[in-house]
Design a protein around this motif. Structure first.
Motif, PDB file in Angstrom:
ATOM      1  N   GLY A 192       0.830  -1.212   0.000  1.00 37.91           N
ATOM      2  CA  GLY A 192       0.000   0.000   0.000  1.00 37.91           C
ATOM      3  C   GLY A 192       0.862   1.258   0.000  1.00 37.91           C
ATOM      4  N   GLN A 193       1.955   1.244   0.754  1.00 37.36           N
ATOM      5  CA  GLN A 193       2.869   2.388   0.750  1.00 37.36           C
ATOM      6  C   GLN A 193       3.516   2.560  -0.623  1.00 37.36           C
ATOM      7  N   ILE A 194       3.874   1.460  -1.246  1.00 40.17           N
ATOM      8  CA  ILE A 194       4.450   1.535  -2.596  1.00 40.17           C
ATOM      9  C   ILE A 194       3.439   2.163  -3.547  1.00 40.17           C
ATOM     10  N   ASN A 195       2.186   1.749  -3.443  1.00 41.17           N
ATOM     11  CA  ASN A 195       1.151   2.315  -4.304  1.00 41.17           C
ATOM     12  C   ASN A 195       0.974   3.817  -4.081  1.00 41.17           C
ATOM     13  N   MET A 196       1.058   4.253  -2.841  1.00 38.65           N
ATOM     14  CA  MET A 196       0.954   5.693  -2.564  1.00 38.65           C
ATOM     15  C   MET A 196       2.101   6.454  -3.229  1.00 38.65           C
ATOM     16  N   ARG A 197       3.291   5.897  -3.175  1.00 38.41           N
ATOM     17  CA  ARG A 197       4.448   6.561  -3.792  1.00 38.41           C
ATOM     18  C   ARG A 197       4.341   6.560  -5.313  1.00 38.41           C
ATOM     19  N   LEU A 198       3.831   5.475  -5.871  1.00 38.25           N
ATOM     20  CA  LEU A 198       3.633   5.440  -7.321  1.00 38.25           C
ATOM     21  C   LEU A 198       2.616   6.494  -7.743  1.00 38.25           C
ATOM     22  N   ARG A 199       1.498   6.586  -7.033  1.00 38.91           N
ATOM     23  CA  ARG A 199       0.472   7.580  -7.365  1.00 38.91           C
ATOM     24  C   ARG A 199       1.048   8.990  -7.256  1.00 38.91           C
ATOM     25  N   ALA A 200       1.830   9.246  -6.205  1.00 43.03           N
ATOM     26  CA  ALA A 200       2.451  10.568  -6.035  1.00 43.03           C
ATOM     27  C   ALA A 200       3.393  10.878  -7.185  1.00 43.03           C
ATOM     28  N   GLY A 201       3.967   9.843  -7.804  1.00 43.47           N
ATOM     29  CA  GLY A 201       4.860  10.027  -8.944  1.00 43.47           C
ATOM     30  C   GLY A 201       4.132  10.062 -10.277  1.00 43.47           C
ATOM     31  N   GLY A 202       2.802  10.029 -10.222  1.00 46.59           N
ATOM     32  CA  GLY A 202       2.011  10.127 -11.444  1.00 46.59           C
ATOM     33  C   GLY A 202       1.713   8.787 -12.111  1.00 46.59           C
ATOM     34  N   PHE A 203       1.915   7.685 -11.398  1.00 49.42           N
ATOM     35  CA  PHE A 203       1.681   6.360 -11.966  1.00 49.42           C
ATOM     36  C   PHE A 203       0.440   5.729 -11.340  1.00 49.42           C
ATOM     37  N   GLU A 204      -0.180   4.857 -12.087  1.00 46.10           N
ATOM     38  CA  GLU A 204      -1.368   4.144 -11.613  1.00 46.10           C
ATOM     39  C   GLU A 204      -0.977   3.118 -10.550  1.00 46.10           C
ATOM     40  N   PRO A 205      -1.654   3.130  -9.402  1.00 43.20           N
ATOM     41  CA  PRO A 205      -1.367   2.117  -8.370  1.00 43.20           C
ATOM     42  C   PRO A 205      -1.700   0.707  -8.876  1.00 43.20           C
ATOM     43  N   ILE A 206      -1.093  -0.285  -8.249  1.00 41.54           N
ATOM     44  CA  ILE A 206      -1.276  -1.682  -8.621  1.00 41.54           C
ATOM     45  C   ILE A 206      -2.329  -2.297  -7.703  1.00 41.54           C
ATOM     46  N   ASN A 207      -3.346  -2.883  -8.291  1.00 38.64           N
ATOM     47  CA  ASN A 207      -4.368  -3.534  -7.487  1.00 38.64           C
ATOM     48  C   ASN A 207      -3.823  -4.873  -6.991  1.00 38.64           C
ATOM     49  N   THR A 208      -3.561  -4.942  -5.685  1.00 38.73           N
ATOM     50  CA  THR A 208      -3.089  -6.188  -5.082  1.00 38.73           C
ATOM     51  C   THR A 208      -4.090  -6.707  -4.053  1.00 38.73           C
ATOM     52  N   ASP A 209      -5.342  -6.289  -4.184  1.00 38.99           N
ATOM     53  CA  ASP A 209      -6.371  -6.728  -3.246  1.00 38.99           C
ATOM     54  C   ASP A 209      -6.541  -8.245  -3.287  1.00 38.99           C
ATOM     55  N   PHE A 210      -6.754  -8.828  -2.125  1.00 36.88           N
ATOM     56  CA  PHE A 210      -6.944 -10.271  -2.013  1.00 36.88           C
ATOM     57  C   PHE A 210      -8.137 -10.734  -2.847  1.00 36.88           C
ATOM     58  N   ILE A 211      -9.223  -9.965  -2.809  1.00 34.28           N
ATOM     59  CA  ILE A 211     -10.433 -10.358  -3.539  1.00 34.28           C
ATOM     60  C   ILE A 211     -10.176 -10.344  -5.047  1.00 34.28           C
ATOM     61  N   THR A 212      -9.358  -9.411  -5.517  1.00 34.97           N
ATOM     62  CA  THR A 212      -8.995  -9.375  -6.934  1.00 34.97           C
ATOM     63  C   THR A 212      -8.220 -10.634  -7.299  1.00 34.97           C
ATOM     64  N   PHE A 213      -7.310 -11.038  -6.429  1.00 33.08           N
ATOM     65  CA  PHE A 213      -6.565 -12.273  -6.630  1.00 33.08           C
ATOM     66  C   PHE A 213      -7.514 -13.474  -6.722  1.00 33.08           C
TER      67      PHE A 213
END
Length: 149
Positions: free
Chosen positions: A126-147
């Motif tokens: 989740g922290q990685i996703n926040m940093r990616l979004r702050a850098g202008g990139f789409e976060p990665i969906n790693t939700d368990f339900i998606t899996f």
């Protein structure tokens, strides 16, 4: 034990998704890679402890690159597959004695440790996703339900 094993299939899937995204992101991602390495290092520390081995020489934080991340993902997946093939449901309640990185001793059940490791990785992804979004990139969906879907 089926649920815990499914959590580890998810853990590997999520790590693979993070790796694939980071390999395709053209940005300064040194802090993100360091955070990802922390997840992977911690997984190695905990599998070592679950095997009742000394983890004191393993890093919790380290610098590296995505090739190191890829190797750690592969190693961790193999290590946990082997671990799960060697234990029974009743083993999950056995206590593991270990020392943390500050050399303080603790006791937790295998079940508690395995749950912690799965949740720890998800927290930091989740922290990685926040940093990616702050850098202008789409976060990665790693939700368990998606899996599961």
């Amino acid at each position: 034990m089926k649920t815990i094993q499914k959590m580890y299939e998810h853990l590997n899937w999520a790590n693979q998704r993070i790796l694939a995204t980071l390999q395709n992101v053209e940005a300064d991602n040194e802090q993100v890679v360091r955070l990802f390495l922390h997840i992977l290092n911690a997984e190695q520390v905990w599998i070592t402890r679950l095997r009742r081995m000394d983890s004191s020489q393993l890093p919790i934080w380290s610098d590296g690159d995505l090739a190191i991340c890829a190797n750690l993902i592969e190693q961790t997946e193999a290590d946990f597959k082997t671990f799960f093939s060697e234990i029974e449901e009743a083993d999950l309640d056995h206590l593991i004695s270990y020392k943390n990185s500050k050399n303080k001793e603790f006791n937790n059940s295998m079940r508690e440790i395995l749950t912690h490791v799965a949740l720890h990785g998800q927290y930091h992804r989740g922290q990685i996703n926040m940093r990616l979004r702050a850098g202008g990139f789409e976060p990665i969906n790693t939700d368990f339900i998606t899996f599961l879907r």
